[in-house]
Design an enzyme around this catalytic site. Structure first.
Site, PDB file in Angstrom:
ATOM      1  N   ARG A 239      40.581   6.867  51.117  1.00  0.00           N
ATOM      2  CA  ARG A 239      40.433   5.423  51.409  1.00  0.00           C
ATOM      3  C   ARG A 239      39.306   4.889  52.091  1.00  0.00           C
ATOM      4  NH1 ARG A 239      43.564   5.602  47.623  1.00  0.00           N
ATOM      5  NH2 ARG A 239      45.778   4.608  47.420  1.00  0.00           N
ATOM      6  N   GLU A 268      36.942  -2.863  49.728  1.00  0.00           N
ATOM      7  CA  GLU A 268      36.705  -2.524  48.270  1.00  0.00           C
ATOM      8  C   GLU A 268      37.281  -3.685  47.419  1.00  0.00           C
ATOM      9  OE1 GLU A 268      39.095   0.814  46.020  1.00  0.00           O
ATOM     10  OE2 GLU A 268      37.660   1.843  47.616  1.00  0.00           O
ATOM     11  N   HIS A 287      36.147   3.890  42.643  1.00  0.00           N
ATOM     12  CA  HIS A 287      37.681   4.202  42.685  1.00  0.00           C
ATOM     13  C   HIS A 287      38.096   4.789  41.313  1.00  0.00           C
ATOM     14  CE1 HIS A 287      41.100   3.531  45.688  1.00  0.00           C
ATOM     15  NE2 HIS A 287      41.653   4.349  44.683  1.00  0.00           N
TER      16      HIS A 287
HETATM   17  C1  DGY Z   1      45.966   6.642  44.320  1.00  0.00           C
HETATM   18  O1  DGY Z   1      46.664   7.253  43.428  1.00  0.00           O
HETATM   19  O2  DGY Z   1      46.297   6.491  45.347  1.00  0.00           O
HETATM   20  C2  DGY Z   1      44.519   6.040  43.797  1.00  0.00           C
HETATM   21  O3  DGY Z   1      43.825   5.943  44.978  1.00  0.00           O
HETATM   22  C3  DGY Z   1      44.622   4.882  43.064  1.00  0.00           C
HETATM   23  O4  DGY Z   1      44.938   5.782  41.476  1.00  0.00           O
END
Ligand code: DGY
Length: 330
Positions: A239, A268, A287
């Site tokens: 993240r 983001e 992402h």
């Molecule tokens: C997750 O699965 O947490 C990703 O960041 C989004 O698909």
């Protein structure tokens, strides 16, 4: 009997919607951009179930406005946008999609690692800009050797382990740090458990795979970046806020480290004016860790199955708060 009401906050694979439609009245948010807080509140006010993505803030004030909600099904492994404790307090089951996305996500992680190491994005931009004037130069576009280098995995969950396995396939030494030591995995794969400081100072590649929590926010800041080798490359697939973006900019600009590769940013989406985007030693993707057709479809199906199970009063395939089961007789 009236069918349960379900709100799906983004367009998803039709097969998953078909599954939901067999047991519920389904409303899908039709716009490209996600519903804002007020719109989401409005949509789940009478819903029995909701299918969310990481862009939907499912917090205590929102849950207070959803008296009928029985199940939240998150289309992701990360749950930092969902107040799971508050959902539990209200007896709402929370589903998520771990496991199935680990390999696809680690593929992107390794693609980013290779791209940053071997300067793929940077040299491609140079070719497109007309910079390639002679076929070959012994001293042009030299990058970092991946083979034999040390890969430091922060967080040895399922995605971290897949990243480690890819590193082993490239004959890398793999060291890791995780909340809990994983002796069985160490033995099976020849991984070495090290303290965070050792990981940062010995790794040629530092790859982040921790969930975003108050403890991991800015896990990589100025101090940590200064501990890394000047030749090191940082990869963030977890993240954005796990890395202090301002400190990262300075580290890349002043060459405390060699490069960074990010699939996630803070904020983001990253603004086109963000100073990070001016740096040639930054590789970035939007992402897309889990974004293969097969994986995204499986995630949608799993999220739909979790939602259906919750509506039917059954156990979810993947539940983030299974401690609620006894109170529901499950
Ligand atoms: C997750 O699965 O947490 C990703 O960041 C989004 O698909």
């Amino acid at each position: 009997m009236i069918n349960p009401q379900v709100f799906v906050s983004r367009r998803i694979f039709p097969e998953a919607l078909d599954l939901l439609s067999q047991v519920a009245e389904v409303e899908v948010w039709p716009e490209e951009l996600p519903p804002n807080a007020g719109e989401l509140e409005n949509k789940i006010a009478n819903a029995d179930g909701v299918l969310t993505t990481i862009m939907d803030r499912v917090d205590a004030p929102l849950l207070a406005k959803a008296p009928r909600l029985k199940v939240i099904s998150q289309l992701a492994v990360g749950l930092d946008n969902v107040d799971v404790a508050e959902a539990s307090r209200r007896g709402i089951l929370v589903g998520y999609t771990p496991g199935i996305l680990s390999k696809a996500t680690a593929d992107v992680g390794f693609a980013l690692l290779l791209s940053a190491a071997r300067r793929i994005g940077e040299s491609e931009r140079w070719v497109r800009a007309g910079g390639w004037e002679m076929s070959f130069h012994p001293m042009y576009w030299l990058g970092a050797e991946v083979n034999g280098a040390t890969l430091g995995i922060v967080g040895l969950g399922q995605i971290g382990l897949e990243m480690a396995k890819r590193g082993l396939g490239f004959d890398m030494r793999v060291i890791y740090h995780s909340r809990t030591r994983k002796l069985e995995l160490e033995e099976r794969y020849g991984l070495e458990y090290v303290a965070p400081q050792v990981l940062l100072s010995e790794s040629d590649f530092v790859s982040l795979h921790v969930p975003l929590t108050p403890e991991t926010r800015h896990f990589i800041g100025e101090q940590e970046l200064r501990m890394m080798k000047s030749t090191a490359i940082l990869i963030n697939l977890a993240r954005g806020p796990v890395v202090d973006a301002k400190a990262l900019y300075t580290a890349l600009n002043e060459k405390w480290i060699q490069a960074a590769a990010l699939d996630v940013t803070d904020p983001e989406p990253i603004s086109p004016d963000d100073p990070l985007l001016t740096l040639s030693n930054l590789v970035i993707s939007p992402h897309i860790g889990s974004a293969s057709v097969t994986t995204r479809k499986e995630m949608c199906m799993m999220a739909a199955r979790n939602l259906v199970a919750g509506l039917k009063g059954e156990r979810l395939e993947n539940c983030a708060n299974p401690e609620l089961y006894p109170s529901k007789g499950l």
